[in-house]
Motif scaffolding. Structure first.
Motif, short mmCIF file in Angstrom:
data_model
loop_
_atom_site.label_atom_id
_atom_site.label_comp_id
_atom_site.label_asym_id
_atom_site.label_seq_id
_atom_site.Cartn_x
_atom_site.Cartn_y
_atom_site.Cartn_z
N PHE A 218 0.83 -1.19 0.00
CA PHE A 218 0.00 0.00 0.00
C PHE A 218 0.87 1.25 0.00
CE2 PHE A 218 -3.93 -1.92 2.38
CZ PHE A 218 -3.97 -2.94 1.46
N HIS A 222 -3.42 4.79 0.53
CA HIS A 222 -4.09 3.49 0.63
C HIS A 222 -4.04 2.96 2.07
CE1 HIS A 222 -4.67 -0.64 -1.60
NE2 HIS A 222 -5.60 -0.40 -0.70
N GLU A 223 -2.88 3.14 2.69
CA GLU A 223 -2.69 2.68 4.07
C GLU A 223 -3.69 3.38 4.99
OE1 GLU A 223 0.78 4.15 6.04
OE2 GLU A 223 1.18 2.26 7.06
N THR A 225 -6.55 4.92 4.17
CA THR A 225 -7.92 4.50 3.86
C THR A 225 -8.22 3.15 4.51
OG1 THR A 225 -7.58 5.54 1.71
CG2 THR A 225 -9.55 4.20 1.95
#
Lengths: 232, 165
Positions: A218, A222-223, A225
């Motif tokens: 990620f 992304h991490e 989220t």
């Protein structure tokens, strides 16, 4: 000087063709001034090389090694031969490391502050490790002792995260609402507490990550989220 | 079966030299290792652009040098506001200490910092790293005359700074 500077230094550096070098050589032999300049510059270069060679001769910090580089783990993974981390010897070594961790009890509860507990034959993150895996972002390290490294999905689709603290490093993957430990490795002797080492991934852990990861790790967005979504 | 070492292994083998080059360019050891790390990362990402059969070392040095140049302008702007205290000081004032190579490294790094960037990179590549003039011309995309005149000015200034008598 009878010899132009560029030519003099090209001679000194061995960059002249033989016949031109011989001409400069003859000039230098005739001129105490040129001979002295040659001597001083040779001494200076020798000193320069000796000084900078101490860098080349020193051990390279682990964090600089291509294979220890967390940021480019995905690139390294793509580039690596599959067999590289997959040898039975390495798996055996990894299993041994984990077994030592479990049975020696140094890393595992009953110590209430230990990073792991065993339940139903499975190893789960506990206490500060559990909290860190739930909340910490690699992109914004907190003040606690646990650092989170990579976050990615394994082949079954579960979110997995690598972590390290001064005593150990490991991989945990989401199992329901808990973090199941897939691997836990003691920091090498003498290196516990050396925070610098947190940047370098234990080779056994790297092997485990390599064999677990599906797709790319990620990125920071992304991490975040994934965290906000409860690591589903 | 391919007996040749992997790209990562070859790059790893180059690391001691790349670190040495980074130290010759950088202000201090921490900056040098940051530069080394950034260069390794970029080299890994750019792996596809390297043509097997060509020299990996020149390619990797070039990556490091370009990264260093990218940050050089910001660095020099900053330096104007933070005039270093040792600007005018002689860096080779106590030759008795020069026997200690590790100690001398700091002194030599300080002296290299006094050179303009374009002279420092040429001095580093030729006098420290041992590349030939022509290799450096290719690496830096410069004509021979430019490389050789920068080398003359750089090493002459360096000699004056470290006071090799």
């Amino acid at each position: 000087m009878m010899v132009p500077d560029e030519k003099f230094f090209a001679w000194l550096d061995g960059e002249l063709p033989p016949e031109q070098a011989a001409l400069v050589e003859a000039e230098v032999a005739k001129s105490p001034e040129l001979a002295r300049a040659a001597e001083h510059h040779r001494a200076m270069q020798a000193r320069l090389r000796t000084a900078f060679d101490t860098v080349a001769e020193a051990p390279v910090p682990e964090r600089l090694r291509p294979n220890a580089n967390v940021v480019d783990f995905a690139a390294a993974k793509r580039a690596r031969d599959d067999r590289r981390w997959g040898s039975p010897a390495q798996w055996a070594a990894m299993a041994a490391t984990l077994a030592i961790g479990v049975f020696a009890g140094t890393l595992i509860a009953p110590r209430s502050s230990g990073p792991a507990v065993i339940q139903g034959g499975r190893l789960y993150a506990a206490a500060s490790l559990d909290r860190a895996l739930d909340t910490e972002l690699a992109s914004a390290p907190g003040k606690g002792p646990v650092r989170v490294g990579l976050t990615f999905r394994d082949q079954s689709g579960a979110v997995c995260r690598t972590f390290s603290d001064p005593q150990s490093s490991g991989l945990a993957c989401r199992d329901g609402s808990r973090w199941q430990l897939r691997g836990l490795f003691a920091a090498p002797e003498g290196q516990s507490g050396a925070y610098r080492m947190a940047a370098a991934m234990d080779p056994n852990l790297a092997a485990l990550v390599d064999s677990s990861m599906a797709g790319e790790p990620f990125d920071a967005a992304h991490e975040k989220t994934a965290r906000d979504g409860g690591w589903k | 079966m391919d007996p040749s070492p992997s790209f990562e292994d070859q790059l790893g083998a180059l690391l001691p030299r790349l670190r040495r080059f980074a130290h010759a360019l950088s202000r201090d050891a921490a900056d040098a290792d940051d530069l080394t790390q950034a260069a390794v990362e970029r080299a890994l990402r750019s792996k596809a652009q390297w043509q097997p059969g060509t020299r990996l070392d020149s390619w990797a040095y070039r990556i490091m040098r370009n990264l260093w140049i990218d940050t050089a302008r910001a660095r020099s702007r900053k330096a104007k506001f933070e005039a270093p205290a040792e600007e005018g000081a002689s860096v080779g004032e106590d030759p008795r200490d020069s026997m200690d190579a590790a100690l001398d490294l700091k002194r030599m790094m300080a002296a290299m910092q006094q050179l303009p960037d374009e002279q420092r990179e040429v001095v580093a590549l030729i006098l420290v790293e041992g590349f030939g003039y022509r290799e450096v011309c290719e690496m830096l995309d410069l004509p021979m005359g430019t490389v050789s005149s920068r080398l003359v000015r750089g090493r002459t200034r360096l000699l004056a700074l470290v006071g090799e008598q």
